[in-house]
Design a protein around this motif. Sequence first.
Motif, short mmCIF file in Angstrom:
data_model
loop_
_atom_site.label_atom_id
_atom_site.label_comp_id
_atom_site.label_asym_id
_atom_site.label_seq_id
_atom_site.Cartn_x
_atom_site.Cartn_y
_atom_site.Cartn_z
N UNK A 75 0.84 -1.21 0.00
CA UNK A 75 0.00 0.00 0.00
C UNK A 75 0.87 1.25 0.00
N UNK A 76 1.95 1.23 0.78
CA UNK A 76 2.85 2.39 0.83
C UNK A 76 3.48 2.64 -0.53
N UNK A 77 3.87 1.58 -1.22
CA UNK A 77 4.47 1.74 -2.54
C UNK A 77 3.46 2.29 -3.55
N UNK A 78 2.21 1.81 -3.46
CA UNK A 78 1.17 2.32 -4.35
C UNK A 78 0.91 3.81 -4.09
N UNK A 79 0.85 4.18 -2.82
CA UNK A 79 0.63 5.59 -2.48
C UNK A 79 1.80 6.44 -2.96
N UNK A 85 3.38 10.27 -9.35
CA UNK A 85 2.74 10.60 -10.62
C UNK A 85 2.18 12.02 -10.61
N UNK A 86 1.71 12.45 -9.44
CA UNK A 86 1.14 13.79 -9.34
C UNK A 86 2.22 14.87 -9.26
N UNK A 87 3.28 14.59 -8.51
CA UNK A 87 4.30 15.61 -8.27
C UNK A 87 5.41 15.60 -9.31
N UNK A 88 5.83 14.42 -9.73
CA UNK A 88 6.94 14.32 -10.68
C UNK A 88 6.76 13.07 -11.53
#
Length: 484
Positions: A75-79, A85-88
């Motif tokens: 879950x941590x890796x997915x987050x 993807x949003x930031x960079x």
Amino acid sequence: MTVAAPPRATQARAPRPTLIEQRPMRNPDLSSREVMTRRGWWLVALNFLIPGSAQAVAGGRRLARIGLGATLVMWALVVLAAVGALLSRQLLVTLATNWFVLLIAQGLLLAYAVLWVVLTIDTLRLVRLVRTGGLARFGIALVAVVLMVFSSGGAAYAAGVAGSARDTIATIFGQSGPSVPPSDGYYNILLLGADSAKGRDHMLFDSISVVSVNAETGATTITGIPRDTRNVPFSAGPMQDMYPDGHAGHSDAFCGWDNKINQLNTEVGQCLDGDAMYPDAADNGSTPGIEATKDAAEGVLGIEIPYYVFIDMDGFAALIDALGGVDMKVSERLPTGAIHQNSDGSLSGVTGWIEKGTQHMDGDTAQWYARSRYTTSDWDRMKRQRQLQVAILDQFTPANVLTRFQSVAAAGAEIVNTDIPQSLLPYLSDLAIKAKEQKVTTIELTLESVGGIGVDPDNPDFAFIQQYLNETLHPPTASPSPEG
């Protein structure tokens, strides 16, 4: 006289709940099928939603810690991936195209897939199916197995995708040269198409074009150079030293019977000492013939072209089939087959026809659509090739590629060669995402180009070509109108 003290009022105490009532998941009432059935469904649901939680409430603590720990890591890796993807997006693509990161991802996903199987089997043990309702025991077991196949199979498929991506990147970009910055704001890539079955050193390129990608916006321009273009100039290098006034062609009929640009590969690869002329070509993942064609394309267009992509047209059909086919609008009926034009103008070897109208083409049909030239002009053939290129790019949607990734990657590794370095992949991938949001501009250097520039391949005006392309890539900005 002694008076006895009245008895103290006692308050009734509620009975202490039993262990079964306190912890029904871990110590259920084995005699109640209703309780055991309800508990079984809950355990199966917990195992699917939060792997390891079924063991935490009803099983072994050690296995629960392993399952929950692995779940939290995933879950941590997915987050982190979502935040990246949003930031960079470029950083995310950098990691996704790094072979070591892909190797780690593949190992983690395979381990998670195996762990999910182990947790599901242990969950079914904890359910105690024989204590559940008659029909429920089969339903619980079936749902658990289906969910296991879905979850564990999904993780295994993702591991396969990571492995395929790593192998494909290593195969296509395994021998790549140094990364260079964009030239005048553009990354220019020579795109070549031919049948490699004819031999890498003496094949004639069927398709020659240059893809120019704006380094900021991803706006893409494809310039098609007719394969029959003659007397091409060369940029500075060994070919310019040999042909300072333009390509005159080699006198040996085996090497090239005239001075067409598509015959440079034969000339340099077979009749000149190409290895001495381009000593770094092999180390950079290229060939002397391709490097000579790069120099020619640079001379024709007046731009720097550091990289090439070669597509083996003999296996091109496999890539289209891997993508599930391609939709094309056919404007003229075209023949297919190993066609030969007879002296009287008739055709022999025709095996079929591509009819007018919108067609969903498989790989073989699309290949003939791009190749067919006996009933149409070279301009029309180039236009169809460009239309097919754009249509294939449209097929590379995230959903399509993910669902067909294994076959797409395998086909790509078989038919594509390039000297684009791996270090440039994240940046170009990010530009490719931007490019999909814009319309591709095409330029065809032919006389028949409707709305184009009208160039005679037998006697091209190279100064005009260079000026036209420069104005297309760098359009003049409108001057601000004076106030008042």
